[in-house]
Design a protein around this motif. Structure first.
Motif, PDB file in Angstrom:
ATOM      1  N   GLY A   1       0.818  -1.210   0.000  1.00  0.00           N
ATOM      2  CA  GLY A   1       0.000   0.000   0.000  1.00  0.00           C
ATOM      3  C   GLY A   1       0.851   1.261   0.000  1.00  0.00           C
ATOM      4  O   GLY A   1       1.586   1.552  -0.950  1.00  0.00           O
TER       5      GLY A   1
ATOM      6  N   GLY B   1       3.445   2.004   1.739  1.00  0.00           N
ATOM      7  CA  GLY B   1       4.886   1.725   1.721  1.00  0.00           C
ATOM      8  C   GLY B   1       5.413   1.671   0.295  1.00  0.00           C
ATOM      9  O   GLY B   1       6.401   2.322  -0.049  1.00  0.00           O
TER      10      GLY B   1
ATOM     11  N   ARG C   1       8.501  -7.753   7.769  1.00  0.00           N
ATOM     12  CA  ARG C   1       8.742  -9.063   8.387  1.00  0.00           C
ATOM     13  C   ARG C   1       8.792 -10.190   7.368  1.00  0.00           C
ATOM     14  O   ARG C   1       9.437 -11.204   7.587  1.00  0.00           O
ATOM     15  CB  ARG C   1       7.643  -9.355   9.419  1.00  0.00           C
ATOM     16  CG  ARG C   1       7.714  -8.472  10.648  1.00  0.00           C
ATOM     17  CD  ARG C   1       6.452  -8.562  11.471  1.00  0.00           C
ATOM     18  NE  ARG C   1       5.303  -8.164  10.674  1.00  0.00           N
ATOM     19  CZ  ARG C   1       4.064  -8.108  11.095  1.00  0.00           C
ATOM     20  NH1 ARG C   1       3.793  -8.455  12.342  1.00  0.00           N
ATOM     21  NH2 ARG C   1       3.087  -7.727  10.304  1.00  0.00           N
ATOM     22  N   ARG C   2       8.074 -10.042   6.247  1.00  0.00           N
ATOM     23  CA  ARG C   2       7.915 -11.176   5.321  1.00  0.00           C
ATOM     24  C   ARG C   2       8.873 -11.077   4.135  1.00  0.00           C
ATOM     25  O   ARG C   2       8.765 -10.165   3.304  1.00  0.00           O
ATOM     26  CB  ARG C   2       6.477 -11.224   4.797  1.00  0.00           C
ATOM     27  CG  ARG C   2       5.451 -11.590   5.877  1.00  0.00           C
ATOM     28  CD  ARG C   2       4.051 -11.336   5.401  1.00  0.00           C
ATOM     29  NE  ARG C   2       3.808  -9.906   5.178  1.00  0.00           N
ATOM     30  CZ  ARG C   2       2.857  -9.411   4.394  1.00  0.00           C
ATOM     31  NH1 ARG C   2       2.055 -10.232   3.754  1.00  0.00           N
ATOM     32  NH2 ARG C   2       2.704  -8.110   4.265  1.00  0.00           N
TER      33      ARG C   2
ATOM     34  N   LYS D   1      -1.412   4.804  17.891  1.00  0.00           N
ATOM     35  CA  LYS D   1      -1.189   5.909  16.943  1.00  0.00           C
ATOM     36  C   LYS D   1      -1.191   7.252  17.686  1.00  0.00           C
ATOM     37  O   LYS D   1      -0.496   8.187  17.285  1.00  0.00           O
ATOM     38  CB  LYS D   1      -2.251   5.895  15.839  1.00  0.00           C
ATOM     39  CG  LYS D   1      -2.063   4.802  14.811  1.00  0.00           C
ATOM     40  CD  LYS D   1      -0.708   4.898  14.183  1.00  0.00           C
ATOM     41  CE  LYS D   1      -0.566   4.542  12.781  1.00  0.00           C
ATOM     42  NZ  LYS D   1       0.822   4.506  12.295  1.00  0.00           N
TER      43      LYS D   1
HETATM   44  N1  LIG Z   1      -4.458   1.002   5.695  1.00  0.00           N
HETATM   45  C1  LIG Z   1      -5.188   2.049   6.095  1.00  0.00           C
HETATM   46  O1  LIG Z   1      -6.403   2.105   5.904  1.00  0.00           O
HETATM   47  C2  LIG Z   1      -4.508   3.200   6.769  1.00  0.00           C
HETATM   48  C3  LIG Z   1      -5.221   4.389   6.991  1.00  0.00           C
HETATM   49  C4  LIG Z   1      -4.563   5.468   7.603  1.00  0.00           C
HETATM   50  C5  LIG Z   1      -3.234   5.327   8.012  1.00  0.00           C
HETATM   51  N2  LIG Z   1      -2.596   4.138   7.789  1.00  0.00           N
HETATM   52  C6  LIG Z   1      -1.200   4.006   8.227  1.00  0.00           C
HETATM   53  O2  LIG Z   1      -0.426   3.680   7.092  1.00  0.00           O
HETATM   54  C7  LIG Z   1       0.642   2.806   7.466  1.00  0.00           C
HETATM   55  C8  LIG Z   1       0.590   1.514   6.681  1.00  0.00           C
HETATM   56  O3  LIG Z   1       0.241   1.736   5.343  1.00  0.00           O
HETATM   57  P1  LIG Z   1      -0.647   0.644   4.582  1.00  0.00           P
HETATM   58  O4  LIG Z   1      -1.814   0.301   5.428  1.00  0.00           O
HETATM   59  O5  LIG Z   1      -0.875   1.126   3.206  1.00  0.00           O
HETATM   60  O6  LIG Z   1       0.288  -0.662   4.612  1.00  0.00           O
HETATM   61  P2  LIG Z   1       1.504  -1.043   3.638  1.00  0.00           P
HETATM   62  O7  LIG Z   1       2.285   0.151   3.316  1.00  0.00           O
HETATM   63  O8  LIG Z   1       0.970  -1.876   2.536  1.00  0.00           O
HETATM   64  O9  LIG Z   1       2.330  -2.044   4.564  1.00  0.00           O
HETATM   65  C9  LIG Z   1       2.841  -1.742   5.825  1.00  0.00           C
HETATM   66  C10 LIG Z   1       3.739  -2.895   6.191  1.00  0.00           C
HETATM   67  O10 LIG Z   1       4.253  -2.740   7.517  1.00  0.00           O
HETATM   68  C11 LIG Z   1       4.828  -3.993   7.815  1.00  0.00           C
HETATM   69  N3  LIG Z   1       4.928  -4.213   9.237  1.00  0.00           N
HETATM   70  C12 LIG Z   1       3.912  -4.404  10.122  1.00  0.00           C
HETATM   71  N4  LIG Z   1       4.400  -4.713  11.312  1.00  0.00           N
HETATM   72  C13 LIG Z   1       5.749  -4.708  11.199  1.00  0.00           C
HETATM   73  C14 LIG Z   1       6.793  -4.971  12.086  1.00  0.00           C
HETATM   74  N5  LIG Z   1       6.582  -5.338  13.349  1.00  0.00           N
HETATM   75  N6  LIG Z   1       8.071  -4.876  11.635  1.00  0.00           N
HETATM   76  C15 LIG Z   1       8.327  -4.543  10.353  1.00  0.00           C
HETATM   77  N7  LIG Z   1       7.352  -4.297   9.460  1.00  0.00           N
HETATM   78  C16 LIG Z   1       6.084  -4.382   9.882  1.00  0.00           C
HETATM   79  C17 LIG Z   1       3.923  -5.050   7.171  1.00  0.00           C
HETATM   80  O11 LIG Z   1       4.694  -5.988   6.439  1.00  0.00           O
HETATM   81  P3  LIG Z   1       5.036  -7.416   7.119  1.00  0.00           P
HETATM   82  O12 LIG Z   1       3.729  -8.022   7.507  1.00  0.00           O
HETATM   83  O13 LIG Z   1       5.775  -8.142   6.049  1.00  0.00           O
HETATM   84  O14 LIG Z   1       5.901  -7.102   8.293  1.00  0.00           O
HETATM   85  C18 LIG Z   1       3.066  -4.240   6.208  1.00  0.00           C
HETATM   86  O15 LIG Z   1       2.997  -4.830   4.926  1.00  0.00           O
HETATM   87  C19 LIG Z   1       0.468   2.562   8.952  1.00  0.00           C
HETATM   88  O16 LIG Z   1       1.303   3.435   9.679  1.00  0.00           O
HETATM   89  C20 LIG Z   1      -0.985   2.858   9.185  1.00  0.00           C
HETATM   90  O17 LIG Z   1      -1.249   3.222  10.526  1.00  0.00           O
HETATM   91  C21 LIG Z   1      -3.187   3.087   7.176  1.00  0.00           C
END
Ligand SMILES: NC(=O)c1ccc[n+]([C@@H]2O[C@H](COP(=O)([O-])OP(=O)(O)OC[C@H]3O[C@@H](n4cnc5c(N)ncnc54)[C@H](OP(=O)(O)O)[C@@H]3O)[C@@H](O)[C@H]2O)c1
Length: 229
Positions: free
Chosen positions: A15, A17, A37-38, A166
């Motif tokens: 997403g 990232g 992690r993966r 958060k």
């Molecule tokens: N998704 C939403 O609706 C949304 C809305 C508002 C704000 N956000 C914020 O946006 C950020 C995430 O963006 P995204 O939701 O689009 O996800 P993303 O960028 O697709 O992925 C975030 C990645 O973080 C990794 N992660 C989780 N725990 C971890 C750990 N302990 N160590 C290392 N890596 C870790 C996961 O990969 P692994 O599982 O491989 O570790 C996950 O794929 C977060 O800070 C979230 O709070 C998200």
């Protein structure tokens, strides 16, 4: 001064990232470090960055950011190859529901470690380096950026655990910004106003990255703690 520039992404996923890693690589960064992690997912993220920027060098580390020793070892290895990063982008989180009073306290503590403890470790390691970079390289754009949301201000009970970590994360970022932002380091949060979806007009990963890039570019002339998307 230098054309060798590195962005470090903690929380590399498909997403936000990916959209930020690929956009920043295509615009400015010839070195990209991806942490998640993966291992299999990281290979996909590496391929996406390489497709966006053919000359980029990417290093991937399958590490849980809450494992401080493993995280620091990965950062040591990345720095040996690329030097110190110019941008630290903290994106890791588990965006999952949590039922009030049923959710295990251990899961709250794990989420706290991902969003706050790991962030603190990264700040300890990199804020002094970013301040030095700001002083020594006028062309640098040193930045320490976190992906946030409106959960700190408006907790959503079905996601209460994510809401509270958060909130703590934003609070730490406010302390860091109040203390260090005046020293030439861009310290701030991307506030995504709702659930990320490829179909949403504003909250799609590409738009989030584009708005983040504009905010990042303006930071020297118009420093601001947050960009609301
Ligand atoms: N998704 C939403 O609706 C949304 C809305 C508002 C704000 N956000 C914020 O946006 C950020 C995430 O963006 P995204 O939701 O689009 O996800 P993303 O960028 O697709 O992925 C975030 C990645 O973080 C990794 N992660 C989780 N725990 C971890 C750990 N302990 N160590 C290392 N890596 C870790 C996961 O990969 P692994 O599982 O491989 O570790 C996950 O794929 C977060 O800070 C979230 O709070 C998200």
């Amino acid at each position: 001064m230098s054309s060798n520039r590195t962005i470090l992404v903690i929380g590399s996923g498909p997403g936000i990232g990916r959209s930020i890693s690929t956009l920043f690589a295509s615009k400015r960064y010839n070195n990209v470090v991806l942490i998640g992690r993966r291992a299999e997912q990281l290979k996909l993220e590496q391929a996406a960055v390489e497709a966006a920027s053919p000359t980029v060098s990417v290093k991937i580390y399958a590490v849980d950011a809450t494992d401080t020793a493993a995280l620091l070892a990965a950062l040591d290895d990345a720095e040996a190859a690329f030097g110190k990063p110019e941008v630290i982008f903290c994106n890791a989180a588990r965006v999952l529901p949590s039922a009030l009073l049923e959710h295990d306290v251990k899961d709250i503590e794990y989420d706290f470690k991902i969003n706050v403890s790991a962030l603190y470790v990264l700040a300890q390691r990199y804020i002094p380096d970013l301040i030095t970079l700001a002083k020594t390289d006028p062309s640098a754009q040193p930045a320490f950026i976190v992906t946030s949301s409106l959960l700190p201000q408006h907790p959503y009970p079905p996601f209460f655990a994510l809401s509270l970590v958060k909130a703590a994360q934003r609070n730490l970022m406010q302390s860091l910004a109040e203390t260090y932002a005046g020293q030439g380091v861009h310290i701030g949060v991307i506030v995504v106003g709702g659930p990320v979806s490829p179909d949403h007009e504003a909250w799609n990963p590409e738009n989030i990255a584009a708005k983040t890039w504009e905010w990042f570019l303006r930071a020297k002339e118009e420093p601001s703690f947050e960009v609301l998307i």
